[in-house]
Design an enzyme around this catalytic site. Structure first.
Site, short mmCIF file in Angstrom:
data_model
loop_
_atom_site.label_atom_id
_atom_site.label_comp_id
_atom_site.label_asym_id
_atom_site.label_seq_id
_atom_site.Cartn_x
_atom_site.Cartn_y
_atom_site.Cartn_z
N CYS A 80 45.03 3.37 6.07
CA CYS A 80 44.67 2.43 7.38
C CYS A 80 45.35 2.88 8.39
O CYS A 80 46.74 3.01 8.61
CB CYS A 80 45.15 0.91 7.19
N HIS A 172 33.05 4.56 5.31
CA HIS A 172 32.59 3.68 6.17
C HIS A 172 31.02 3.99 6.40
O HIS A 172 30.60 5.10 6.43
CB HIS A 172 33.33 4.34 7.57
N GLU A 221 35.44 -5.02 6.70
CA GLU A 221 36.37 -4.48 5.69
C GLU A 221 36.07 -4.87 4.36
O GLU A 221 36.33 -5.97 3.92
CB GLU A 221 37.62 -4.34 6.18
N CYS A 230 40.25 -2.05 12.92
CA CYS A 230 40.44 -0.98 11.80
C CYS A 230 40.38 0.39 12.22
O CYS A 230 39.73 1.00 12.85
CB CYS A 230 39.15 -1.02 10.89
N GLY A 233 38.24 2.68 10.53
CA GLY A 233 37.02 2.48 11.34
C GLY A 233 36.71 3.06 12.59
O GLY A 233 35.47 3.54 13.06
#
Length: 294
Positions: A80, A172, A221, A230, A233
């Site tokens: 993350c 993703h 998520e 994110c 992301g």
């Protein structure tokens, strides 16, 4: 981490990066046995501390420190970008290391973090997110084809979306749209997260391109639902935007929790993510009768 065997106290730090909030514990000498359960309990916004998940800072034999992170549903995530920036700030501000840059081991590999300081504390962190993974089997996606999965049709519940697949250590699915609303994120995002195309499920990004240098993004998520930001992301979004010819390689990503700066470097093919890291609270958590907390 400190634990009192009679009261089972867990000392925690609550931090956020662009609104992506996690509960952090130090486990340099002692690690709880049941981290998935602890994450579910401590992340609960009504009965626990509240957050998008749990981040555990541990010793590493390969880097300066190791980070393990768990979503609010107890599932373990590889990486993350927002959480790892907060890890760097916490390590520095607590005096655990004075190194800059700092290396952190994650399930997605070792990441390098370069910190910016204001009045002696970390105010902003730049993360080398590594190279994006585009090979279909490595993302992973179950759709066969030549080259990366760029703007290919995925159908869920009778609806068809053009999806670009990128892994930044975690999978993703990036979708470019003209506008974003709650129904799109919450209903469609939850369906797409579990679509057959993703063997390991996926984070889903809905993106509006504002210009060659700015995009607006909301994210669903896997394991957490919608979060305010994110980091992986945002990184995947810029890679997908470049692959689709929609933006330059340096982009500001606007999220519900704030802005992140992302660069997909042409020189080394690495993605660099820059953003804030903020300490919100510190305290003790009392999980009560807790299996594994001894």
């Amino acid at each position: 981490m400190t634990m009192n065997k009679s009261k089972q106290v867990v000392h925690f730090y609550k931090m956020q990066g662009a609104g992506n909030d996690y509960v952090y514990i130090l486990a340099l000498n002692e690690v709880p046995d049941n981290l998935p359960l602890l994450s579910r309990k401590i992340s609960d916004r009504h009965f626990g501390v509240g957050g998008d998940g749990l981040v555990v800072i541990m010793q590493s034999s390969r880097a300066d420190f190791r980070m393990r992170m768990f979503n609010s549903d107890g599932s373990e995530a590889q990486m993350c970008g927002n959480a790892i920036r907060c890890v760097a700030k916490l390590i520095h501000d607590l005096g655990l290391s004075d190194k800059n840059p700092l290396t952190i081991e994650t399930l997605a590999g070792i990441r390098v973090l370069d910190m910016t300081f204001k009045e002696g504390e970390v105010s902003e962190v730049k993360v080398d997110m590594g190279e994006p993974i585009l090979e279909r089997a490595s993302v992973p996606v179950s759709v066969s084809g030549e080259g990366p999965m760029v703007s290919e049709e995925v159908e869920v519940n009778g609806m068809t979306f053009n999806v670009t697949a990128v892994s930044m250590g975690n999978p993703h699915g990036v979708i470019f749209v003209s506008s974003i609303d709650d129904e799109l994120v919450h209903k469609t995002g939850s369906l797409l997260e579990k679509a057959e195309v993703w063997p390991e499920k996926a984070n889903i990004e809905f993106v509006v391109v504002n210009s060659r240098k700015e995009v607006t993004m909301r994210v669903w998520e896997r394991g957490s639902g919608e979060t305010l930001a994110c980091g992986t992301g945002a990184s995947a979004t810029v890679v997908a935007a470049v692959l689709n010819g929609l933006t330059d390689r340096k982009v500001t990503v606007h999220l519900l929790g704030g802005d992140l700066k992302v660069e997909w470097s042409e020189a080394d093919n690495h993605v660099y993510l820059t953003g804030p890291a903020v300490l919100v609270a510190e305290g003790d958590y009392y999980p009560g009768s807790f299996p594994g907390m001894v």
